[in-house]
Design a protein around this motif. Structure first.
Motif, PDB file in Angstrom:
ATOM      1  N   ASN A 160       0.804  -1.211   0.000  1.00 32.01           N
ATOM      2  CA  ASN A 160       0.000   0.000   0.000  1.00 32.01           C
ATOM      3  C   ASN A 160       0.844   1.270   0.000  1.00 32.01           C
ATOM      4  O   ASN A 160       0.326   2.352  -0.270  1.00 32.01           O
ATOM      5  N   SER A 161       2.133   1.132   0.307  1.00 24.77           N
ATOM      6  CA  SER A 161       3.003   2.298   0.383  1.00 24.77           C
ATOM      7  C   SER A 161       4.243   2.080  -0.472  1.00 24.77           C
ATOM      8  O   SER A 161       4.821   0.996  -0.474  1.00 24.77           O
ATOM      9  N   TYR A 162       4.611   3.142  -1.191  1.00 24.87           N
ATOM     10  CA  TYR A 162       5.868   3.155  -1.925  1.00 24.87           C
ATOM     11  C   TYR A 162       6.895   3.894  -1.075  1.00 24.87           C
ATOM     12  O   TYR A 162       6.594   4.921  -0.472  1.00 24.87           O
ATOM     13  N   TYR A 163       8.111   3.391  -1.055  1.00 19.53           N
ATOM     14  CA  TYR A 163       9.194   4.033  -0.325  1.00 19.53           C
ATOM     15  C   TYR A 163      10.240   4.532  -1.320  1.00 19.53           C
ATOM     16  O   TYR A 163      10.547   3.871  -2.305  1.00 19.53           O
ATOM     17  N   ASN A 164      10.799   5.698  -1.023  1.00 16.63           N
ATOM     18  CA  ASN A 164      11.894   6.309  -1.773  1.00 16.63           C
ATOM     19  C   ASN A 164      11.400   7.014  -3.026  1.00 16.63           C
ATOM     20  O   ASN A 164      11.564   6.547  -4.148  1.00 16.63           O
ATOM     21  N   ASP A 165      10.846   8.173  -2.825  1.00 17.23           N
ATOM     22  CA  ASP A 165      10.355   9.028  -3.913  1.00 17.23           C
ATOM     23  C   ASP A 165      11.521   9.880  -4.412  1.00 17.23           C
ATOM     24  O   ASP A 165      11.624  11.072  -4.106  1.00 17.23           O
ATOM     25  N   TYR A 166      12.407   9.270  -5.196  1.00 14.45           N
ATOM     26  CA  TYR A 166      13.667   9.926  -5.529  1.00 14.45           C
ATOM     27  C   TYR A 166      13.710  10.549  -6.909  1.00 14.45           C
ATOM     28  O   TYR A 166      14.564  11.402  -7.182  1.00 14.45           O
ATOM     29  N   TYR A 167      12.816  10.152  -7.807  1.00 15.78           N
ATOM     30  CA  TYR A 167      12.979  10.589  -9.196  1.00 15.78           C
ATOM     31  C   TYR A 167      12.498  12.022  -9.380  1.00 15.78           C
ATOM     32  O   TYR A 167      11.368  12.353  -9.020  1.00 15.78           O
ATOM     33  N   PRO A 168      13.323  12.915  -9.962  1.00 16.84           N
ATOM     34  CA  PRO A 168      12.950  14.328 -10.099  1.00 16.84           C
ATOM     35  C   PRO A 168      12.036  14.577 -11.291  1.00 16.84           C
ATOM     36  O   PRO A 168      12.433  15.193 -12.283  1.00 16.84           O
ATOM     37  N   SER A 169      10.797  14.095 -11.219  1.00 18.80           N
ATOM     38  CA  SER A 169       9.845  14.368 -12.294  1.00 18.80           C
ATOM     39  C   SER A 169       9.621  15.867 -12.422  1.00 18.80           C
ATOM     40  O   SER A 169       9.379  16.386 -13.507  1.00 18.80           O
ATOM     41  N   GLN A 170       9.661  16.571 -11.295  1.00 15.63           N
ATOM     42  CA  GLN A 170       9.691  18.026 -11.251  1.00 15.63           C
ATOM     43  C   GLN A 170      10.863  18.424 -10.357  1.00 15.63           C
ATOM     44  O   GLN A 170      11.021  17.879  -9.266  1.00 15.63           O
ATOM     45  N   ILE A 171      11.657  19.374 -10.804  1.00 18.59           N
ATOM     46  CA  ILE A 171      12.819  19.787 -10.019  1.00 18.59           C
ATOM     47  C   ILE A 171      12.378  20.612  -8.816  1.00 18.59           C
ATOM     48  O   ILE A 171      12.921  20.467  -7.719  1.00 18.59           O
ATOM     49  N   ILE A 172      11.395  21.466  -9.017  1.00 21.11           N
ATOM     50  CA  ILE A 172      10.882  22.304  -7.935  1.00 21.11           C
ATOM     51  C   ILE A 172       9.505  21.790  -7.532  1.00 21.11           C
ATOM     52  O   ILE A 172       8.606  21.688  -8.371  1.00 21.11           O
ATOM     53  N   LYS A 173       9.346  21.481  -6.251  1.00 20.21           N
ATOM     54  CA  LYS A 173       8.087  20.920  -5.761  1.00 20.21           C
ATOM     55  C   LYS A 173       7.552  21.767  -4.615  1.00 20.21           C
ATOM     56  O   LYS A 173       8.318  22.253  -3.778  1.00 20.21           O
ATOM     57  N   LYS A 174       6.246  21.920  -4.601  1.00 25.05           N
ATOM     58  CA  LYS A 174       5.601  22.641  -3.500  1.00 25.05           C
ATOM     59  C   LYS A 174       5.626  21.810  -2.221  1.00 25.05           C
ATOM     60  O   LYS A 174       5.692  22.346  -1.111  1.00 25.05           O
ATOM     61  N   GLU A 175       5.550  20.495  -2.388  1.00 26.96           N
ATOM     62  CA  GLU A 175       5.567  19.592  -1.241  1.00 26.96           C
ATOM     63  C   GLU A 175       6.175  18.269  -1.672  1.00 26.96           C
ATOM     64  O   GLU A 175       6.240  17.957  -2.858  1.00 26.96           O
TER      65      GLU A 175
END
Length: 580
Positions: A412-427
C-alpha cells in the motif's frame, strides 16, 4: 499509479529510447554531395555492418572522418548527421550496430561494440578519402560505443565526444547493482527489427500494467516477463549478472584499461541526466588510472535528451539560466576542429571541469572534480535535543540511533520518492523515510559536486536497498531537488563482489555514485537529506534474505526490516563558504 511516481513512468519512455535529441538537420542533395547510403562493411570475423557515408563534392584532399555509431537505425537521420559533418569539413559516417538496418546478423546490444566499432575504423582508414584519422561523437548508446572502442584503442581514433554515455551494468539496466524497470522494454525496442520497434516501446499502458501487476503479486523479479506475457531473454541474461562482473567489464574499459586511453576526450552530460552516474564514472576512472588524461567535462542543468542538444529554457518546471543554453553539436565540431585541425580550443572549455551554477547564471571552470568549490563540509545525520532529525556539522561524542521500520510485504506504500519528475516541488511525500534538515544559511552559498558520504547502520536482515535525496528548501518553502543516490548495501564497497550484511552487526555503507549538481543557495535556504529504503514498483524489491534478489519473492520477506541508523553517518558536500 501513485502520482508521486508519475515521473518514473515518463522515464520508462525517455530512457528506453536512448535516442539523441539534437537540432534539426537537413538531408543532403545529390548535386552537392556524394552520398553512399548502403555501404556494407564486412569484418574479418564474419560479421557485416552497414553505414551511411556523405562527402562534399569537389573536395579532392583526404579528410578526417567524423563517425557516429548508432543502434537506433534510421536512414534519413543518418544521412542528415553525416551531411552536417561533411558541411564541417569531414567525411561524415554513421555506422549501424550489428544486426541493424542492412546488417544480416542478429542484433546483440552492448556485447560486441568493443570489437565492431574498431572494425568500422579499420574499414575507414583503408578508404581513398580517409586521411587516417577518426573522431567519434554522439549520445547515450552512441556515447557508450565510443568508450567501448577505447577498450582496444585503435591508433586512428584520435578523440571521442561522448554525450550522456551509458555503461551497461552500471547506469542501466541496473544502477549501483539495483535492476530498474525504467528501460525494461528497451531490448524489444532495438532488437525486434532492423530499425526500432516504436510501437512496443511507446506502449506505456502495457509497461505500467506489467510493473503494477508484478508489484502487487509479490513474484520474483525474474518472473516479471511472465507477468507481461512476452519472454524477455535479454532481461534474463542481464539479471543473471547482478554483480558488475566479467560480463559487464568486457564491454567498456575497466580498471587499468583506462590507463591506456591517451586520446583527448570531451564528455557532456547533465545534472538531471538519468544516466549521469555512467557518464561521470568514465571520467572518474579515466583520471584515477591516468592522472595526466586530457579529459574535459561540460555539465549543466540538462536531462538525458537536453544534454545532447544543449538544454531547454524550462526543465521539469525549473527556468534554466540563460547562460546554460549551449549548442552541443556546434561545441562538438569546435572540439573536433581543435583536435583534428589544430584550431583553438572551444571557449567554453576554460579548464578540465566546466559546470553551470544553477541560480547564479554563471559557468565555473576548475581543474578537478574535487575542486568545484573551495571547501568540503561534513554533515552528520543526527537528532537534535528536541527530537528533530537534523544535518549537524558537529559529531556527537555519544553514538545514538534513529530507528526505521519497513514492512517489505506491504503493497500500500511506496518508499523512496527519488525521481525528479519536477525539479521544484511545493511539497514532498513525508509519509515514510527520515528527513534531516540543516540550519538556514545566513548568506548566499553555492553548493556543488556529488552527494557522497558514509552510512552507519545495524539491521535485522542480510541486505537492503538504500536511497538518499538531497533538496534545497528555499526561503519560500519550496523543495528544489539537487541530487540523489540509489544503491544496494551489499555492493557498497565493491560493485563486482557482493558482501552480505550481518544481522545485528554495525555496518559501514559508503556511497558516492550519485548525481553531480551545482546550485546557488540564497540566504534563508536550508539543505534537506531524505534517507529511505527503496521499495516500489520501479525496481527490484530487495527482501533482505541474502538470496539472489531477482529470485526473492514476498515470501522471503519474513519480519519487517528494522534499521538502526547511527548518528555517526554523514554526507559530504562541497560549498563556497563555511561561515554559515
Amino acid at each position: 499509479m501513485n502520482r508521486k511516481f508519475f515521473g518514473m513512468a515518463v522515464l520508462c519512455l525517455l530512457i528506453a529510447r536512448f535516442g539523441m535529441a539534437q537540432q534539426k538537420l537537413s538531408l543532403p542533395d545529390t548535386a552537392n554531395y556524394i552520398i553512399r547510403d548502403s555501404v556494407l562493411i564486412k569484418t574479418n570475423y564474419g560479421i557485416t555492418l552497414s553505414a551511411v557515408v556523405v562527402q562534399k563534392k569537389g573536395i579532392t584532399a583526404k579528410l578526417p572522418c567524423a563517425l557516429m555509431y548508432l543502434i537506433y537505425s534510421d536512414t534519413n537521420r543518418s544521412l542528415a548527421e553525416a551531411k552536417f559533418a561533411a558541411d564541417k569539413g569531414y567525411v561524415g559516417i554513421v555506422a549501424d550496430a550489428r544486426g541493424k538496418r542492412l546488417s544480416p546478423d542478429n542484433p546483440e546490444p552492448y556485447e560486441h561494440e568493443a570489437r565492431d566499432v574498431n572494425a568500422v575504423i579499420d574499414w575507414i582508414v583503408t578508404q581513398p578519402w580517409s586521411d587516417g584519422r577518426v573522431g567519434m561523437y554522439g549520445g547515450s548508446f552512441s556515447g557508450f560505443a565510443q568508450w567501448a572502442a577505447t577498450k582496444y584503442l585503435h591508433p586512428a581514433l584520435k578523440t571521442i565526444v561522448p554525450y550522456v554515455a551509458s555503461i551497461p551494468g552500471l547506469g542501466l539496466p541496473m544502477e549501483n547493482n539495483i535492476f530498474l524497470n525504467a528501460n525494461y522494454q528497451w531490448a524489444f525496442h532495438v532488437t525486434n527489427n532492423k530499425y526500432t520497434d516504436d510501437v512496443v516501446n511507446n506502449d506505456n499502458a502495457r509497461w505500467a500494467r506489467m510493473r503494477n501487476n508484478w508489484w502487487q503479486s509479490g513474484a520474483a523479479y525474474n518472473r516479471i516477463d511472465s507477468i507481461d506475457g512476452t519472454p524477455n531473454p535479454w532481461l534474463q541474461k542481464w539479471i543473471s549478472h547482478p554483480a558488475y562482473d566479467a560480463y559487464w567489464q568486457s564491454m567498456v574499459p575497466y580498471g587499468e584499461d583506462f590507463a591506456k586511453i591517451n586520446i583527448p576526450v570531451l564528455s557532456i552530460t547533465g545534472y538531471y541526466d538519468d544516466g549521469q552516474v555512467s557518464a561521470l564514472e568514465y571520467l572518474r576512472e579515466h583520471y584515477k588510472y591516468r592522472p595526466s588524461a586530457e579529459h574535459y567535462l561540460v555539465i549543466g542543468p540538462y536531462d538525458h535528451f537536453g544534454a545532447q542538444k544543449g538544454g531547454a529554457a524550462t526543465l521539469k518546471g525549473y527556468k534554466v539560466d540563460p547562460v546554460a543554453l549551449i549548442n552541443t553539436r556546434e561545441l562538438t565540431f569546435e572540439w573536433l576542429d581543435h583536435i583534428l585541425k589544430g584550431k583553438e580550443r572551444p571557449a567554453l572549455l576554460r579548464d578540465k571541469i566546466n559546470f553551470e551554477v544553477m541560480g547564479a547564471n554563471v559557468w565555473k571552470h576548475v581543474p578537478a572534480m574535487d575542486k568545484v568549490e573551495a571547501h568540503q563540509v561534513r554533515f552528520y545525520l543526527d537528532r537534535a535535543p528536541n527530537g528533530n532529525t537534523v544535518l549537524s556539522r558537529i559529531k556527537q561524542r555519544k553514538e545514538t540511533f534513529i530507528v526505521q521500520r519497513v514492512d517489505m510485504v506491504d503493497r500500500n506504500s511506496y518508499y523512496n520518492d527519488y525521481y525528479p519528475s519536477q525539479i521544484i516541488k511545493k511539497e514532498i511525500d513525508k509519509t515514510n523515510g527520515i528527513f534531516f534538515t540543516s540550519k538556514a544559511f545566513d548568506r548566499d552559498v553555492s553548493v556543488s559536486g556529488y552527494l557522497t558520504g558514509t552510512l552507519k547502520a545495524i539491521i535485522n536482515k542480510k541486505d537492503m536497498d538504500v536511497g538518499l535525496v538531497l533538496y534545497e528548501i528555499t526561503p519560500e518553502g519550496e523543495y528544489f531537488q539537487l541530487s540523489y543516490f540509489l544503491g544496494r548495501a551489499s555492493y557498497a564497497k565493491d560493485m563486482s563482489q557482493r558482501r552480505l550484511l550481518t544481522p545485528g552487526k554495525a555496518e559501514t555503507i559508503p556511497f558516492y555514485r550519485s548525481r553531480f549538481f551545482s546550485r546557488q543557495l540564497r540566504k534563508g535556504s536550508r539543505l534537506l537529506v531524505v534517507l529511505n529504503i527503496d521499495k516500489n514498483p520501479f525496481a527490484q524489491v530487495n527482501y533482505g534474505s541474502g538470496k539472489d534478489v531477482s529470485k526473492e519473492t514476498v515470501k522471503d520477506a519474513g519480519k519487517p526490516l528494522q534499521i538502526r541508523w547511527s548518528n555517526t553517518g554523514f554526507v559530504d558536500l562541497q560549498v563556497s563558504d563555511t561561515n554559515f
